[in-house]
Motif scaffolding. Structure first.
Motif, PDB file in Angstrom:
ATOM      1  N   SER A 143      -2.750  17.536  -0.419  1.00  0.00           N
ATOM      2  CA  SER A 143      -2.942  16.225   0.208  1.00  0.00           C
ATOM      3  C   SER A 143      -1.852  15.254  -0.231  1.00  0.00           C
ATOM      4  O   SER A 143      -1.323  15.349  -1.345  1.00  0.00           O
ATOM      5  N   TYR A 144      -1.500  14.345   0.661  1.00  0.00           N
ATOM      6  CA  TYR A 144      -0.650  13.219   0.283  1.00  0.00           C
ATOM      7  C   TYR A 144      -1.427  11.931   0.524  1.00  0.00           C
ATOM      8  O   TYR A 144      -2.260  11.848   1.432  1.00  0.00           O
ATOM      9  N   ARG A 145      -1.175  10.946  -0.326  1.00  0.00           N
ATOM     10  CA  ARG A 145      -1.891   9.685  -0.201  1.00  0.00           C
ATOM     11  C   ARG A 145      -1.569   9.029   1.143  1.00  0.00           C
ATOM     12  O   ARG A 145      -0.426   9.023   1.577  1.00  0.00           O
ATOM     13  N   TYR A 146      -2.610   8.491   1.773  1.00  0.00           N
ATOM     14  CA  TYR A 146      -2.410   7.848   3.065  1.00  0.00           C
ATOM     15  C   TYR A 146      -3.224   6.565   3.214  1.00  0.00           C
ATOM     16  O   TYR A 146      -2.670   5.507   3.473  1.00  0.00           O
ATOM     17  N   PHE A 147      -4.537   6.651   3.046  1.00  0.00           N
ATOM     18  CA  PHE A 147      -5.413   5.509   3.328  1.00  0.00           C
ATOM     19  C   PHE A 147      -5.731   4.749   2.060  1.00  0.00           C
ATOM     20  O   PHE A 147      -6.099   5.326   1.039  1.00  0.00           O
ATOM     21  N   ASP A 148      -5.573   3.425   2.124  1.00  0.00           N
ATOM     22  CA  ASP A 148      -5.923   2.550   1.014  1.00  0.00           C
ATOM     23  C   ASP A 148      -7.326   2.001   1.282  1.00  0.00           C
ATOM     24  O   ASP A 148      -7.522   1.189   2.191  1.00  0.00           O
ATOM     25  N   SER A 149      -8.306   2.434   0.506  1.00  0.00           N
ATOM     26  CA  SER A 149      -9.691   2.035   0.746  1.00  0.00           C
ATOM     27  C   SER A 149      -9.918   0.551   0.524  1.00  0.00           C
ATOM     28  O   SER A 149     -10.864  -0.018   1.079  1.00  0.00           O
ATOM     29  N   ALA A 150      -9.069  -0.066  -0.271  1.00  0.00           N
ATOM     30  CA  ALA A 150      -9.239  -1.492  -0.543  1.00  0.00           C
ATOM     31  C   ALA A 150      -8.776  -2.343   0.644  1.00  0.00           C
ATOM     32  O   ALA A 150      -9.464  -3.264   1.074  1.00  0.00           O
ATOM     33  N   THR A 151      -7.601  -2.023   1.177  1.00  0.00           N
ATOM     34  CA  THR A 151      -7.047  -2.823   2.278  1.00  0.00           C
ATOM     35  C   THR A 151      -7.416  -2.257   3.650  1.00  0.00           C
ATOM     36  O   THR A 151      -7.255  -2.936   4.658  1.00  0.00           O
ATOM     37  N   ARG A 152      -7.918  -1.005   3.691  1.00  0.00           N
ATOM     38  CA  ARG A 152      -8.169  -0.259   4.926  1.00  0.00           C
ATOM     39  C   ARG A 152      -6.889  -0.091   5.738  1.00  0.00           C
ATOM     40  O   ARG A 152      -6.905   0.024   6.963  1.00  0.00           O
ATOM     41  N   GLY A 153      -5.766  -0.081   5.044  1.00  0.00           N
ATOM     42  CA  GLY A 153      -4.469   0.159   5.666  1.00  0.00           C
ATOM     43  C   GLY A 153      -3.826   1.397   5.073  1.00  0.00           C
ATOM     44  O   GLY A 153      -4.470   2.196   4.393  1.00  0.00           O
ATOM     45  N   THR A 182      -9.143   7.356  10.159  1.00  0.00           N
ATOM     46  CA  THR A 182      -9.104   5.976   9.650  1.00  0.00           C
ATOM     47  C   THR A 182      -8.720   4.931  10.687  1.00  0.00           C
ATOM     48  O   THR A 182      -9.086   3.763  10.559  1.00  0.00           O
ATOM     49  N   GLY A 183      -7.940   5.293  11.710  1.00  0.00           N
ATOM     50  CA  GLY A 183      -7.437   4.306  12.663  1.00  0.00           C
ATOM     51  C   GLY A 183      -6.240   3.530  12.161  1.00  0.00           C
ATOM     52  O   GLY A 183      -5.685   2.696  12.880  1.00  0.00           O
ATOM     53  N   ALA A 184      -5.819   3.773  10.917  1.00  0.00           N
ATOM     54  CA  ALA A 184      -4.673   3.071  10.324  1.00  0.00           C
ATOM     55  C   ALA A 184      -3.392   3.842  10.636  1.00  0.00           C
ATOM     56  O   ALA A 184      -3.278   5.021  10.303  1.00  0.00           O
ATOM     57  N   ASN A 185      -2.426   3.166  11.255  1.00  0.00           N
ATOM     58  CA  ASN A 185      -1.209   3.823  11.722  1.00  0.00           C
ATOM     59  C   ASN A 185       0.030   3.349  10.977  1.00  0.00           C
ATOM     60  O   ASN A 185       0.057   2.236  10.430  1.00  0.00           O
ATOM     61  N   ASP A 336     -11.242  -7.746   9.414  1.00  0.00           N
ATOM     62  CA  ASP A 336     -10.212  -7.893  10.454  1.00  0.00           C
ATOM     63  C   ASP A 336      -9.405  -6.620  10.659  1.00  0.00           C
ATOM     64  O   ASP A 336      -8.746  -6.455  11.696  1.00  0.00           O
ATOM     65  N   PHE A 337      -9.456  -5.708   9.680  1.00  0.00           N
ATOM     66  CA  PHE A 337      -8.730  -4.445   9.828  1.00  0.00           C
ATOM     67  C   PHE A 337      -9.202  -3.666  11.056  1.00  0.00           C
ATOM     68  O   PHE A 337      -8.447  -2.892  11.642  1.00  0.00           O
ATOM     69  N   ILE A 338     -10.464  -3.874  11.450  1.00  0.00           N
ATOM     70  CA  ILE A 338     -10.995  -3.164  12.619  1.00  0.00           C
ATOM     71  C   ILE A 338     -10.186  -3.508  13.865  1.00  0.00           C
ATOM     72  O   ILE A 338      -9.914  -2.645  14.707  1.00  0.00           O
ATOM     73  N   GLU A 339      -9.760  -4.760  13.965  1.00  0.00           N
ATOM     74  CA  GLU A 339      -8.995  -5.196  15.128  1.00  0.00           C
ATOM     75  C   GLU A 339      -7.563  -4.673  15.092  1.00  0.00           C
ATOM     76  O   GLU A 339      -6.948  -4.464  16.141  1.00  0.00           O
ATOM     77  N   THR A 340      -7.022  -4.448  13.917  1.00  0.00           N
ATOM     78  CA  THR A 340      -5.640  -3.970  13.811  1.00  0.00           C
ATOM     79  C   THR A 340      -5.542  -2.454  13.903  1.00  0.00           C
ATOM     80  O   THR A 340      -4.474  -1.923  14.220  1.00  0.00           O
ATOM     81  N   HIS A 341      -6.625  -1.743  13.596  1.00  0.00           N
ATOM     82  CA  HIS A 341      -6.613  -0.286  13.752  1.00  0.00           C
ATOM     83  C   HIS A 341      -6.450   0.085  15.223  1.00  0.00           C
ATOM     84  O   HIS A 341      -6.694  -0.725  16.111  1.00  0.00           O
ATOM     85  N   ARG A 342      -6.082   1.325  15.474  1.00  0.00           N
ATOM     86  CA  ARG A 342      -5.865   1.788  16.830  1.00  0.00           C
ATOM     87  C   ARG A 342      -6.539   3.146  17.072  1.00  0.00           C
ATOM     88  O   ARG A 342      -6.721   3.926  16.148  1.00  0.00           O
ATOM     89  N   GLY A 343      -6.885   3.370  18.346  1.00  0.00           N
ATOM     90  CA  GLY A 343      -7.506   4.622  18.722  1.00  0.00           C
ATOM     91  C   GLY A 343      -9.017   4.527  18.740  1.00  0.00           C
ATOM     92  O   GLY A 343      -9.599   3.443  18.785  1.00  0.00           O
ATOM     93  N   MET A 344      -9.658   5.669  18.687  1.00  0.00           N
ATOM     94  CA  MET A 344     -11.107   5.718  18.795  1.00  0.00           C
ATOM     95  C   MET A 344     -11.823   5.408  17.490  1.00  0.00           C
ATOM     96  O   MET A 344     -13.012   5.064  17.502  1.00  0.00           O
ATOM     97  N   PHE A 345     -11.117   5.519  16.361  1.00  0.00           N
ATOM     98  CA  PHE A 345     -11.820   5.487  15.084  1.00  0.00           C
ATOM     99  C   PHE A 345     -11.361   4.363  14.173  1.00  0.00           C
ATOM    100  O   PHE A 345     -10.221   3.901  14.240  1.00  0.00           O
ATOM    101  N   SER A 346     -12.277   3.961  13.315  1.00  0.00           N
ATOM    102  CA  SER A 346     -11.974   3.146  12.148  1.00  0.00           C
ATOM    103  C   SER A 346     -12.844   3.639  11.005  1.00  0.00           C
ATOM    104  O   SER A 346     -13.960   4.135  11.225  1.00  0.00           O
TER     105      SER A 346
END
Length: 394
Positions: A143-153, A182-185, A336-346
Motif C-alpha cells: 500500500s501507499y499512503r493516499y487518504f488523509d482521514s483528518a482532512t478527508r483529502g 474516498t472521492g478524493a482526487n 465541506d469536503f463532501i462538496e469538493t470530492h468527485r464521483g459516486m463516493f465519499s
C-alpha cells in the motif's frame, strides 16, 4: 473433492446488499452498493443505449463469435475516448474484457507475464477487489499512503514518499478519477508530479478508469491518465463502461496497453489474446456493440454526452445540498469536503460503530469504512442522512 473446499469470506458490500433487502423498515436508504440511481431510486437505461440497441436489433445478422481480443471498432472507439489526441495506433494494444474487473485481472496477468516477480503498489484505501484479486493471484501487494482521514483529502506527501520505493518491474495502481472509496482526487499538478516519480522508478503505471465522465467531465476525468501516458512509455489502463454508459449487466470493459513501439505492441497484443483464450475465450459483445454504435454516430454521441452530464451534475447538486445541510446542522464547515470530492463516493471518516448506529437507528446503509454512495441519495433523503450523521457524532 468438493467437500474439501474451505468457506470463503463473504464480500462485505454484497453482504450489505443482502442485509438491506431483508430490512422491512419503510424509508430505508441504500448508500452501499456502487450503482448509479436516479432521484426515484431507479438505475435507468440511457436514451442513446436504447437507440443503439434498437439499431442493433434491426441490423445484426449473426451471433457468431467475435475475435479473441474483441471487436476492433469497440476497442478503437474506447481508446480514442480515453486517450484523445494521444491516440496512436502504433503504440496501443487492446483487449475487450468481462467488465472493468476483467480488465484489471487481465492487466495484472499481463504484467506478471512480463515481470514474474512484480509487486503491485495500491492506494490506502482502495477498492477491496483490487487487493482481493492480487491476494488470490499470489502477487505481493504494497500500500501507499493516499487518504488523509483528518482532512478527508489526499495525503500527497506521503503518497510521493511511498511511490518512490517502487522499482522497474513493479506496477503502480492508480485511480484515474473519482477515487473509490474516498472521492478524493489528485489535482492536475499532482498528476504531473506522480508521473515524474513513476518515470524515475521505472515502474509501470496501471490506471483503473472506472468512472470517466462522473467527476469533472468526460475530457477532464481523462486528464490524469493522459498525463501519465504522455510521460511514460509503458502504461496499462483498465476501463469500464458500466457507469458512464449505464450498462452494468452487459459487462463491457477494456484493457489498453501503451507500448514503446510497434514491435512491443504486436507482442503485447498476442499475449492479450492468449489471456482471453485461457480465461473465457471470446469476450461478450452486446455491450461492446452498444458502445461502438454510440461512439460511431455523432447524434448518438451527443445525446449520450448530454445525458452523462445530467447524471454528473445531479451528483454534484446532491453533494452541494448535503454539505450545506451539514454546515447548517453542525455550525461548522468540517463536512465541506463532501462538496469538493468527485464521483459516486465519499468517505465520511466515521468509525464502524457510528456506521452501525446509523444503520440501526436510521435504516441508512453505508459500507463499514463509512463510504457512502452519493448517487443513492435524492433531495428528500439528504436531510435524513445529514441528521443521522450529526446524531451519530461524526
Amino acid at each position: 473433492m468438493l467437500s474439501n473446499l474451505k468457506p470463503q469470506d463473504p464480500d462485505k458490500i454484497l453482504a450489505l446488499m443482502g442485509e438491506f433487502k431483508a430490512d422491512t423498515r419503510q424509508g430505508k436508504i441504500d448508500l452501499g452498493v456502487g450503482v448509479y440511481k436516479d432521484p426515484t431510486g431507479h438505475t435507468p437505461i440511457m436514451r442513446a443505449v436504447k437507440e443503439a440497441e434498437r439499431r442493433l436489433l434491426e441490423t445484426e445478422t449473426s451471433k457468431s463469435y467475435t475475435v479473441l481480443a474483441g471487436e476492433p471498432a469497440y476497442r478503437d472507439a474506447m481508446a480514442k475516448m480515453i486517450l484523445g489526441d494521444l491516440y496512436d495506433a502504433s503504440r496501443i494494444a487492446s483487449l475487450a474484457t468481462v467488465g472493468g474487473t476483467g480488465a484489471l485481472r487481465q492487466g495484472f496477468e499481463l504484467a506478471r507475464m512480463g515481470s514474474p516477480e512484480m509487486r503491485v503498489f495500491y492506494s490506502d484505501p482502495t477498492w477491496p477487489n483490487h487487493t482481493s484479486i492480487l491476494k488470490w493471484m499470489g502477487v505481493e501487494a504494497i500500500s501507499y499512503r493516499y487518504f488523509d482521514s483528518a482532512t478527508r483529502g489526499v495525503n500527497f506527501e506521503g503518497m510521493k514518499e511511498d511511490l518512490a520505493k517502487a522499482k522497474k518491474g513493479d506496477v503502480v495502481l492508480l485511480h484515474g478519477c473519482c477515487h473509490n472509496p474516498t472521492g478524493a482526487n489528485l489535482t492536475v499538478e499532482q498528476w504531473h508530479e506522480v508521473a515524474e516519480i513513476i518515470a524515475k522508478t521505472g515502474a509501470t503505471p496501471m490506471i483503473d478508469l472506472a468512472y470517466q465522465g462522473f467527476g469533472d467531465g468526460l475530457e477532464e476525468d481523462a486528464q490524469g491518465t493522459r498525463i501519465i501516458v504522455s510521460r511514460i512509455p509503458e502504461v496499462l489502463i483498465a476501463a469500464s463502461c458500466s457507469k458512464n454508459f449505464g450498462i452494468y449487466r452487459e459487462r463491457s470493459g477494456i484493457l489498453l496497453a501503451l507500448t514503446d513501439d510497434a514491435k512491443a505492441r504486436d507482442l503485447t497484443q498476442g499475449a492479450m489474446a492468449f489471456l482471453n483464450r485461457q480465461t473465457f475465450s471470446f469476450p461478450p459483445d452486446h455491450g461492446a456493440r452498444i458502445v461502438s454504435t454510440i461512439l460511431g454516430d455523432e447524434g448518438l454521441t451527443a445525446d449520450w454526452k448530454a445525458e452523462l452530464e445530467e447524471v454528473r451534475n445531479g451528483m454534484l447538486a446532491i453533494r452541494a445540498q448535503l454539505a450545506g445541510e451539514l454546515r447548517e446542522l453542525s455550525g461548522s464547515n468540517r463536512f465541506d469536503f463532501i462538496e469538493t470530492h468527485r464521483g459516486m463516493f465519499s468517505r465520511l471518516g466515521a468509525t464502524p460503530e457510528q456506521v452501525e448506529l446509523i444503520k440501526r437507528d436510521f435504516a441508512i446503509y453505508l459500507v463499514g469504512d463509512s463510504r457512502l454512495n452519493i448517487a443513492g441519495l435524492n433531495t428528500d433523503s439528504v436531510p435524513i442522512l445529514a441528521r443521522a450523521i450529526i446524531d451519530a457524532g461524526i
